[in-house]
Design a protein around this motif. Structure first.
Motif, PDB file in Angstrom:
ATOM      1  N   LEU A  86       0.419   3.155   1.612  1.00  0.00           N
ATOM      2  CA  LEU A  86      -0.446   2.244   2.375  1.00  0.00           C
ATOM      3  C   LEU A  86       0.319   1.423   3.403  1.00  0.00           C
ATOM      4  O   LEU A  86      -0.245   0.507   4.001  1.00  0.00           O
ATOM      5  CB  LEU A  86      -1.165   1.294   1.410  1.00  0.00           C
ATOM      6  N   VAL A  87       1.581   1.768   3.633  1.00  0.00           N
ATOM      7  CA  VAL A  87       2.422   0.974   4.523  1.00  0.00           C
ATOM      8  C   VAL A  87       1.843   0.886   5.928  1.00  0.00           C
ATOM      9  O   VAL A  87       1.892  -0.167   6.572  1.00  0.00           O
ATOM     10  CB  VAL A  87       3.853   1.548   4.563  1.00  0.00           C
ATOM     11  N   ASN A  88       1.297   1.972   6.412  1.00  0.00           N
ATOM     12  CA  ASN A  88       0.762   1.999   7.770  1.00  0.00           C
ATOM     13  C   ASN A  88      -0.749   1.775   7.813  1.00  0.00           C
ATOM     14  O   ASN A  88      -1.398   2.111   8.801  1.00  0.00           O
ATOM     15  CB  ASN A  88       1.102   3.334   8.434  1.00  0.00           C
ATOM     16  N   GLN A  89      -1.294   1.209   6.752  1.00  0.00           N
ATOM     17  CA  GLN A  89      -2.725   0.904   6.709  1.00  0.00           C
ATOM     18  C   GLN A  89      -2.912  -0.590   6.449  1.00  0.00           C
ATOM     19  O   GLN A  89      -3.164  -1.022   5.330  1.00  0.00           O
ATOM     20  CB  GLN A  89      -3.406   1.719   5.607  1.00  0.00           C
TER      21      GLN A  89
ATOM     22  N   GLU B  49      -5.219  -2.632   7.005  1.00  0.00           N
ATOM     23  CA  GLU B  49      -6.531  -3.088   6.551  1.00  0.00           C
ATOM     24  C   GLU B  49      -6.830  -2.670   5.119  1.00  0.00           C
ATOM     25  O   GLU B  49      -7.841  -3.104   4.537  1.00  0.00           O
ATOM     26  CB  GLU B  49      -7.634  -2.540   7.472  1.00  0.00           C
ATOM     27  N   ALA B  50      -5.977  -1.845   4.538  1.00  0.00           N
ATOM     28  CA  ALA B  50      -6.222  -1.357   3.179  1.00  0.00           C
ATOM     29  C   ALA B  50      -6.014  -2.478   2.163  1.00  0.00           C
ATOM     30  O   ALA B  50      -5.162  -3.356   2.343  1.00  0.00           O
ATOM     31  CB  ALA B  50      -5.286  -0.197   2.861  1.00  0.00           C
ATOM     32  N   VAL B  51      -6.798  -2.424   1.099  1.00  0.00           N
ATOM     33  CA  VAL B  51      -6.669  -3.408   0.018  1.00  0.00           C
ATOM     34  C   VAL B  51      -5.656  -2.883  -0.988  1.00  0.00           C
ATOM     35  O   VAL B  51      -5.803  -1.786  -1.520  1.00  0.00           O
ATOM     36  CB  VAL B  51      -8.023  -3.649  -0.676  1.00  0.00           C
ATOM     37  N   ILE B  52      -4.620  -3.652  -1.237  1.00  0.00           N
ATOM     38  CA  ILE B  52      -3.622  -3.265  -2.220  1.00  0.00           C
ATOM     39  C   ILE B  52      -4.248  -3.400  -3.608  1.00  0.00           C
ATOM     40  O   ILE B  52      -4.822  -4.461  -3.920  1.00  0.00           O
ATOM     41  CB  ILE B  52      -2.364  -4.157  -2.130  1.00  0.00           C
ATOM     42  N   PRO B  53      -4.185  -2.366  -4.434  1.00  0.00           N
ATOM     43  CA  PRO B  53      -4.805  -2.441  -5.770  1.00  0.00           C
ATOM     44  C   PRO B  53      -4.052  -3.362  -6.724  1.00  0.00           C
ATOM     45  O   PRO B  53      -3.526  -2.937  -7.754  1.00  0.00           O
ATOM     46  CB  PRO B  53      -4.786  -0.986  -6.236  1.00  0.00           C
ATOM     47  N   MET B  54      -3.992  -4.612  -6.361  1.00  0.00           N
ATOM     48  CA  MET B  54      -3.413  -5.664  -7.205  1.00  0.00           C
ATOM     49  C   MET B  54      -4.400  -6.824  -7.224  1.00  0.00           C
ATOM     50  O   MET B  54      -4.916  -7.216  -6.172  1.00  0.00           O
ATOM     51  CB  MET B  54      -2.072  -6.157  -6.645  1.00  0.00           C
TER      52      MET B  54
ATOM     53  N   ASN C  30       2.110  -5.023   5.267  1.00  0.00           N
ATOM     54  CA  ASN C  30       2.746  -3.979   4.471  1.00  0.00           C
ATOM     55  C   ASN C  30       4.081  -3.537   5.068  1.00  0.00           C
ATOM     56  O   ASN C  30       4.864  -2.856   4.397  1.00  0.00           O
ATOM     57  CB  ASN C  30       1.817  -2.775   4.322  1.00  0.00           C
ATOM     58  N   ARG C  31       4.317  -3.904   6.318  1.00  0.00           N
ATOM     59  CA  ARG C  31       5.603  -3.625   6.959  1.00  0.00           C
ATOM     60  C   ARG C  31       6.400  -4.908   7.190  1.00  0.00           C
ATOM     61  O   ARG C  31       7.529  -4.858   7.677  1.00  0.00           O
ATOM     62  CB  ARG C  31       5.382  -2.909   8.299  1.00  0.00           C
TER      63      ARG C  31
END
Length: 265
Positions: A138-141, A143-148, A227-228
């Protein structure tokens, strides 16, 4: 007669200046606390915006806004104040024989330790978040929700709130009580200036690090794609500065003599 008045005014002015100068070491070493204090409403919120913030049961789910996570600080303050007043103070009073349980400087010092702990907790959680993003691609996403779950952030918020009960109230008492009686309002201004200047230093650090890290690696520690980014590096930096500030604080606090008393710390 007029000459006597001028002399008394000069002495009062000198005593007032000396009284304020005695507070400067404590004031300066608490700036790191103010720097950490400012992260709960800024970077902590950015962290929370990437996590799973859903709460609910079965088919009903409510997504908590990232900024609303700051309520954890208020809850921890409201919950800990009775613990401090009804449990910690009476227990400490038995050992120290002081009506307040612990001295003002000891209270501030405890707050600085907890503030440092909140930064360590924030750094560890951010390392976990970045590792999860890499493992799931998910590093380059951004807008993605980290599953935490957002509950991972609870320790740093709670530690921040409890540290405020110690340090913030302690600083207010210290700056008000330890200045000369005629300069009480100036003492409160000195207290407030800790947070103003601390926030300014924090913002300056962010600006400098943002430019420096962008030039060196092409990716800022504060990249819009968290994420980066490397908020964990910044948290560790603040933890290091807090450790240095705490050591200096302890050095000056041990030698401090309270106004009208000979007690140390």
């Amino acid at each position: 007669m007029e000459d006597d008045e001028f002399v008394s005014r000069d002495v009062g002015c000198g005593e007032g200046s000396e009284g304020l100068l005695r507070l400067l070491p404590t004031w300066a070493t608490c700036l790191t606390y103010a720097m950490v204090f400012g992260q709960s409403s800024t970077l902590f919120t950015k962290q929370g915006s990437t996590l799973d913030r859903r709460i609910g049961f079965r088919d009903f789910n409510l997504e908590v806004p990232p900024a609303a996570l700051q309520v954890l600080i208020s809850v921890s303050i409201v919950g800990f104040v009775p613990v401090y007043d009804r449990i910690l103070v009476p227990v400490a009073r038995k050992f120290t024989k002081l009506p307040s349980g612990i001295t003002t400087l000891q209270r501030i010092g405890a707050g600085l330790v907890l503030s440092l702990a909140s930064m360590v907790a924030a750094a560890l959680v951010e390392m976990k978040r970045l590792r999860t993003a890499r493992e799931l691609g998910l590093v380059n996403q951004p807008e993605a929700v980290i599953p935490m779950s957002f509950w991972w952030l609870a320790p740093q918020y709670v530690l921040s709130g409890v540290s405020d009960v110690f340090a913030m109230i302690g600083l207010q008492e210290f700056c008000y009580d330890q200045v000369p009686d005629a300069l009480r309002s100036l003492g409160l201004a000195l207290y407030l200036s800790i947070f103003g200047i601390g926030s300014f230093i924090s913002g300056f650090l962010v600006s400098v690090i943002d430019k420096a890290s962008s030039k060196k690696t092409g990716e800022s520690w504060f990249s819009n794609n968290l994420n980066r980014a490397h908020l964990d590096y910044f948290y560790w930096l603040l933890a290091g500065l807090s450790t240095l500030g705490l050591l200096l604080y302890l050095h000056f606090a041990q030698a401090y003599v309270y106004k009208g008393r000979s007690a140390i710390l």
